[in-house]
Write a protein that holds these residues in place. Sequence first.
Motif, mmCIF file in Angstrom:
data_model
loop_
_atom_site.group_PDB
_atom_site.id
_atom_site.type_symbol
_atom_site.label_atom_id
_atom_site.label_comp_id
_atom_site.label_asym_id
_atom_site.label_seq_id
_atom_site.Cartn_x
_atom_site.Cartn_y
_atom_site.Cartn_z
ATOM 1 N N TYR A 56 -21.985 49.125 -17.237
ATOM 2 C CA TYR A 56 -23.299 48.481 -17.331
ATOM 3 C C TYR A 56 -24.430 49.504 -17.302
ATOM 4 O O TYR A 56 -25.518 49.257 -17.845
ATOM 5 N N ASN A 99 -24.683 50.390 -20.897
ATOM 6 C CA ASN A 99 -24.968 49.254 -21.775
ATOM 7 C C ASN A 99 -26.442 48.858 -21.752
ATOM 8 O O ASN A 99 -26.965 48.355 -22.752
ATOM 9 N N MET A 100 -27.118 49.075 -20.627
ATOM 10 C CA MET A 100 -28.516 48.680 -20.552
ATOM 11 C C MET A 100 -29.416 49.521 -21.461
ATOM 12 O O MET A 100 -30.554 49.150 -21.737
ATOM 13 N N HIS A 142 -30.099 54.699 -14.490
ATOM 14 C CA HIS A 142 -29.761 53.330 -14.893
ATOM 15 C C HIS A 142 -30.554 52.312 -14.085
ATOM 16 O O HIS A 142 -30.152 51.152 -13.943
ATOM 17 N N SER A 167 -21.079 38.612 -17.031
ATOM 18 C CA SER A 167 -22.090 39.471 -17.649
ATOM 19 C C SER A 167 -23.144 38.661 -18.387
ATOM 20 O O SER A 167 -24.267 39.126 -18.581
ATOM 21 N N ASP A 209 -20.733 47.722 -24.806
ATOM 22 C CA ASP A 209 -21.023 46.469 -25.498
ATOM 23 C C ASP A 209 -21.167 46.688 -27.003
ATOM 24 O O ASP A 209 -21.267 47.822 -27.483
ATOM 25 N N ALA A 227 -27.512 37.534 -18.773
ATOM 26 C CA ALA A 227 -27.932 38.792 -18.175
ATOM 27 C C ALA A 227 -29.020 38.545 -17.136
ATOM 28 O O ALA A 227 -29.632 37.477 -17.069
#
Length: 693
Positions: free
Chosen positions: A242, A245-246, A323, A538, A272, A541
């Motif tokens: 994650y 992915n962000m 992140h 997930s 992703d 979001a």
Amino acid sequence: MPSAGLANRRIVQLTALLTMFALFAAQLATALIPYVPVFIAASAANLALDIYLQYKQPGLLSLLGKVRFDVIVRQLLRDMLILVGLLRIDGIEPLAEQSPLTIALLVFFALHFTCTATAVMVRRSRQLPVITRNIDASALHLTAAPPRLLARQHARRLLLFSVPTTLGLLLTAATTDAYWGGIGLGISLMLLGGSVAYLATWLFPKKRAKNAEAVMAWLDQWLAEYQPTVGMYFSGGTTSAYQANMWLSTLSQLDGNPLIVLRERFMVQKIDSTDVPIICFPKVATMFSLEQSTLKMLLHPANAAKTSQVLRIPSIKHAFINHGESDKLSSCNPYAKAYDEVWVAGPAARERYQLADIGVDDKDVVEVGRPQLSPIRPYAGAPTGTHTTVLYAPTWEGWDGNPGNTSVILAGENIVRHLLADPGVRLIYKPHPMTGSQIPAAGAANERIKAMIREANAQRSGARPGPEADAELVRRTEELNLLTAKKFRKGADEQERMMLQGKPDGDVRAAIIEATLAWETAYWAALPEWEHQIITESRPAIFSCFNQADVLISDVSSVVSDWLSSEKPYAVANTTGLSEADFRSGFPTVRAAAILSPEAEGVPALLAAVRDPRLDVHAEARAELKEHLLGPSDPPSLVRFNAAAVELCAKSEARRVRAAARVAAEIPAQREEAAEEAAAEAAEAAAEELESA
């Protein structure tokens, strides 16, 4: 209850183990007596139970493997007991009938080991030095993987292929005719022999990909054609994807040709859906292919042990983007000084680095905002519906296990209890995905909170959306899954997935954004407005949950900083043991928050301030804190982020020009001087030799 379910599962597992050992004991006893009916029943039931557990309780059988009672030992023991039984049964000649069966059984196990060895060779031959996604790799001659039963599921293969043997031998025990045992063993031998021959075809040139050198040459050619400029580097564990992915959406919108660089093979499928090319370098030696590429800079959303390896490439500039930003010590890690620049959201993070005094120069800190926050809708006033939606999004306990990191342990149940006591509250509970991974008490508290919410829902009632809403959600889910789901058969390996995940067609990013927005609209429309929600998947979001909520309750974490972009009311739980004054001064992100003690007595006052803006004393402070944490709204964050990337790329290019100039000017001159000195020394030596002669 989760604890009751766990207890029941353990009882079932223990019962299965005791049953297996009882069947082995029954096999042994009835083989020695012998008592044929029970002997046949126990032998067949033992194999059937082992096959069942292989599919339904593989974790339980892995425990047996740890004590060296693995599937091979169990099957050998079963077959040995059957042979003992055949020796004891009258009417079967040991030399004339049982000896050929025993020899055939030994050949069966020899073929099993041969098949396993062949499978290992095939798997190794199919492992490439790099793995890619969103890149056309057809030139590498990639092929589909062999069947999973043959290539990877050795235990299941042994048990399933043993079924004909066991049935044949048991028929021999029942009829005293070795013919049946021979048929059963013949079928098993053909199955295993055919498996070995079929697996071996993957070792032939027709089914083999190019060798490692050819693969690296292909990658160098692809890099030269694609000419990447800005990339994102990521390394981490199975639950950390994650963090990368962000940043996918932001990376795909930057000027230039983006690239994602990974280090762990499993991480390729954890990223992703995106149309950005992905390259995984499992070994550091292959990663240095980037040094000769056009890649100018790498963004780093997390610190990792393998980060130091890529920092050794001098031709690439590195920026740490993190992140998420919070007041935790992890947001100003001393490792940050290893990067060329540290990119932060706003002035607050710049101040945090300077106060931490960890060696990061202020000139290397660049304020870029948070581009990901654009989907968050701004504050639109007090809630107008029947229910006030509260988002409780606690963080996890952190690696150090400090009780002040998360409110789940000390305050979570109290917060939820106060919220559930208000009939006008609709609670959305979204815990951090790593909750309980470090401290079991956090995981236990998390489960109790979920149980409280389920119980509260059971006591509520009201109108529910019609079947049309459910049908729309199903339709939108299918559409989104078509774009985002990993469409692979179970037996696919990384080479087959690499073959199927070539260059994407069309604008994948735009299609995913549109489908995600449509899915989120359908998701919330399909839920009753009075029903509390527990969200652990997930999707939806966290930002989608932001847009549904009127107020946030959280901990000191990046969730708070992101929430402030909406300027909606929020509260932070103080489980640090500090006074409220010290808590506010020590953690700047909570300065505009309502502070909740572990007892959470302040929840009713918080809800009152949300419902009546006249009681909201923090509104002005939130607007000021938003700019302090996230920077100005104009120019937009993505524009500032992109400008920072362009500038760092320019610095990287300037360094390349300087390095090329040094190579062209300094090194050849040094070589000429060295050659002249060597020639002079040789002339002097020759002159000395002439004089001595």
